[in-house]
Design a protein around this motif. Sequence first.
Motif, mmCIF file in Angstrom:
data_model
loop_
_atom_site.group_PDB
_atom_site.id
_atom_site.type_symbol
_atom_site.label_atom_id
_atom_site.label_comp_id
_atom_site.label_asym_id
_atom_site.label_seq_id
_atom_site.Cartn_x
_atom_site.Cartn_y
_atom_site.Cartn_z
ATOM 1 N N LYS A 52 0.823 -1.203 0.000
ATOM 2 C CA LYS A 52 0.000 0.000 0.000
ATOM 3 C C LYS A 52 0.863 1.261 0.000
ATOM 4 N N ARG A 53 0.282 2.322 -0.504
ATOM 5 C CA ARG A 53 0.945 3.618 -0.467
ATOM 6 C C ARG A 53 1.227 3.992 0.986
ATOM 7 N N ALA A 54 2.449 4.452 1.262
ATOM 8 C CA ALA A 54 2.816 4.856 2.611
ATOM 9 C C ALA A 54 3.026 6.362 2.729
ATOM 10 N N LEU A 55 3.397 7.024 1.628
ATOM 11 C CA LEU A 55 3.693 8.451 1.666
ATOM 12 C C LEU A 55 2.418 9.279 1.529
ATOM 13 N N PRO A 56 2.296 10.381 2.284
ATOM 14 C CA PRO A 56 1.114 11.243 2.159
ATOM 15 C C PRO A 56 1.123 12.008 0.841
ATOM 16 N N SER A 57 0.018 12.657 0.536
ATOM 17 C CA SER A 57 -0.149 13.297 -0.772
ATOM 18 C C SER A 57 0.823 14.431 -1.027
ATOM 19 N N GLY A 58 1.462 14.969 -0.012
ATOM 20 C CA GLY A 58 2.457 16.009 -0.228
ATOM 21 C C GLY A 58 3.666 15.541 -1.009
ATOM 22 N N TRP A 59 3.909 14.230 -1.016
ATOM 23 C CA TRP A 59 5.044 13.685 -1.754
ATOM 24 C C TRP A 59 4.745 13.579 -3.238
ATOM 25 N N TYR A 60 3.562 13.125 -3.569
ATOM 26 C CA TYR A 60 3.107 13.040 -4.959
ATOM 27 C C TYR A 60 1.583 13.014 -4.937
ATOM 28 N N PRO A 61 0.938 13.345 -6.062
ATOM 29 C CA PRO A 61 -0.526 13.508 -6.047
ATOM 30 C C PRO A 61 -1.277 12.235 -5.678
ATOM 31 N N SER A 62 -2.560 12.423 -5.407
ATOM 32 C CA SER A 62 -3.406 11.316 -4.972
ATOM 33 C C SER A 62 -4.247 10.717 -6.091
ATOM 34 N N THR A 63 -4.343 11.401 -7.236
ATOM 35 C CA THR A 63 -5.166 10.885 -8.329
ATOM 36 C C THR A 63 -4.344 10.778 -9.606
ATOM 37 N N ALA A 64 -4.810 9.929 -10.510
ATOM 38 C CA ALA A 64 -4.142 9.763 -11.796
ATOM 39 C C ALA A 64 -4.144 11.071 -12.575
ATOM 40 N N GLU A 65 -5.264 11.778 -12.548
ATOM 41 C CA GLU A 65 -5.374 13.023 -13.303
ATOM 42 C C GLU A 65 -4.356 14.049 -12.820
ATOM 43 N N GLU A 66 -4.192 14.153 -11.506
ATOM 44 C CA GLU A 66 -3.216 15.102 -10.956
ATOM 45 C C GLU A 66 -1.791 14.684 -11.306
ATOM 46 N N CYS A 67 -1.507 13.388 -11.268
ATOM 47 C CA CYS A 67 -0.176 12.906 -11.620
ATOM 48 C C CYS A 67 0.162 13.261 -13.067
ATOM 49 N N ILE A 117 17.748 -4.657 0.068
ATOM 50 C CA ILE A 117 16.379 -4.972 0.482
ATOM 51 C C ILE A 117 15.502 -5.021 -0.760
ATOM 52 N N ALA A 118 14.810 -6.138 -0.974
ATOM 53 C CA ALA A 118 13.968 -6.317 -2.157
ATOM 54 C C ALA A 118 12.495 -6.371 -1.763
ATOM 55 N N TYR A 119 11.656 -5.791 -2.610
ATOM 56 C CA TYR A 119 10.213 -5.828 -2.389
ATOM 57 C C TYR A 119 9.645 -7.066 -3.089
ATOM 58 N N THR A 120 9.036 -7.954 -2.313
ATOM 59 C CA THR A 120 8.600 -9.247 -2.845
ATOM 60 C C THR A 120 7.087 -9.326 -3.081
ATOM 61 N N GLU A 121 6.367 -8.236 -2.854
ATOM 62 C CA GLU A 121 4.930 -8.246 -3.149
ATOM 63 C C GLU A 121 4.700 -8.358 -4.655
ATOM 64 N N GLU A 122 3.473 -8.656 -5.023
ATOM 65 C CA GLU A 122 3.134 -8.816 -6.438
ATOM 66 C C GLU A 122 2.766 -7.498 -7.110
ATOM 67 N N SER A 123 2.399 -6.492 -6.323
ATOM 68 C CA SER A 123 2.053 -5.194 -6.899
ATOM 69 C C SER A 123 2.223 -4.109 -5.846
ATOM 70 N N TRP A 124 2.131 -2.861 -6.311
ATOM 71 C CA TRP A 124 2.263 -1.699 -5.429
ATOM 72 C C TRP A 124 1.166 -0.709 -5.792
ATOM 73 N N GLU A 125 0.480 -0.220 -4.806
ATOM 74 C CA GLU A 125 -0.610 0.734 -5.018
ATOM 75 C C GLU A 125 -0.066 2.080 -5.499
ATOM 76 N N THR A 126 -0.609 2.591 -6.606
ATOM 77 C CA THR A 126 -0.258 3.927 -7.087
ATOM 78 C C THR A 126 -1.538 4.636 -7.520
ATOM 79 N N PRO A 127 -1.507 5.957 -7.677
ATOM 80 C CA PRO A 127 -2.700 6.676 -8.156
ATOM 81 C C PRO A 127 -3.130 6.252 -9.554
ATOM 82 N N LEU A 128 -2.218 5.663 -10.331
ATOM 83 C CA LEU A 128 -2.545 5.215 -11.678
ATOM 84 C C LEU A 128 -2.963 3.752 -11.710
#
Length: 278
Positions: A5-20, A85-96
Amino acid sequence: MTMRKRALPSGWYPSTAEECVSDIKGFLAGFTPPAGTWRGGVVPHAGWYFSGRAAAKVLCTLAAGPKPDRVVLYGGHLRGTSNPIAYTEESWETPLGPLTLDSAFARDLVSAGEAEAAASSYADNTVEVELPMVAHFFPGAPVIAVHAPASDRAVHLGSVVAGILESQKLSAVYLGSADLTHYGPNYGFSPHGSGPKAVEWVKQDNDRVLIDKALVMDANGLLEEARVRQNTCSAGPIAAVVAAVSRAGVTEGRLLDYYTSYDVMADSSFVGYAAIVY
């Protein structure tokens, strides 16, 4: 499917695909990617407001070429004594939408002793802040996300990962996530006081040395410079990318952009950002 899941708040990058997408278009206004076959790059990892322009230029340049089978993203903020350190999850949540991770590749790195698996609670901006741009410029390309330590092990890691992908006949682009000098009272590093003279020293001296090492692809040299001069928070990712693209016969890099957070918002504490492609 396991999703980080997304861990950084919206100040780091936008919250929606359109804003990104809107921000990315703004970052690239007037920019034309240089011609060439570009295999990797260095991107900064502050919030998009500060370093998004530099990161977007690198990713746009890499995306102008053939679509890669994989995007390899090296995060930082690891000490020289740390393990990758490697990320072993299958996906990562992004605004897109969910970004696919090559979880099998990451798990193989862990099984081979080349990295440790990132804990589900592990949160760090050096990888996450880049992911919406990766999703935008490389839609559908699985990402291999690994943090590289600031040591010779980063060089080994970069070469090993590139070698495995070559053996699997998979093409890739390589990204190293790194900010440059962190200067001022917020970072406990002010060898040249404050004000314009300090900014000039960071730009023309401290950061320039690190950039020059990166451009001539001197991985060991930039690791040493980072130890001595404190001119990057993440030497490992740069060294890993240099090691990877060297295998493809690349011999030098190109600087697309450089500025500091002081140029965006003047403050007694500031950070340098470089956009480099190989």
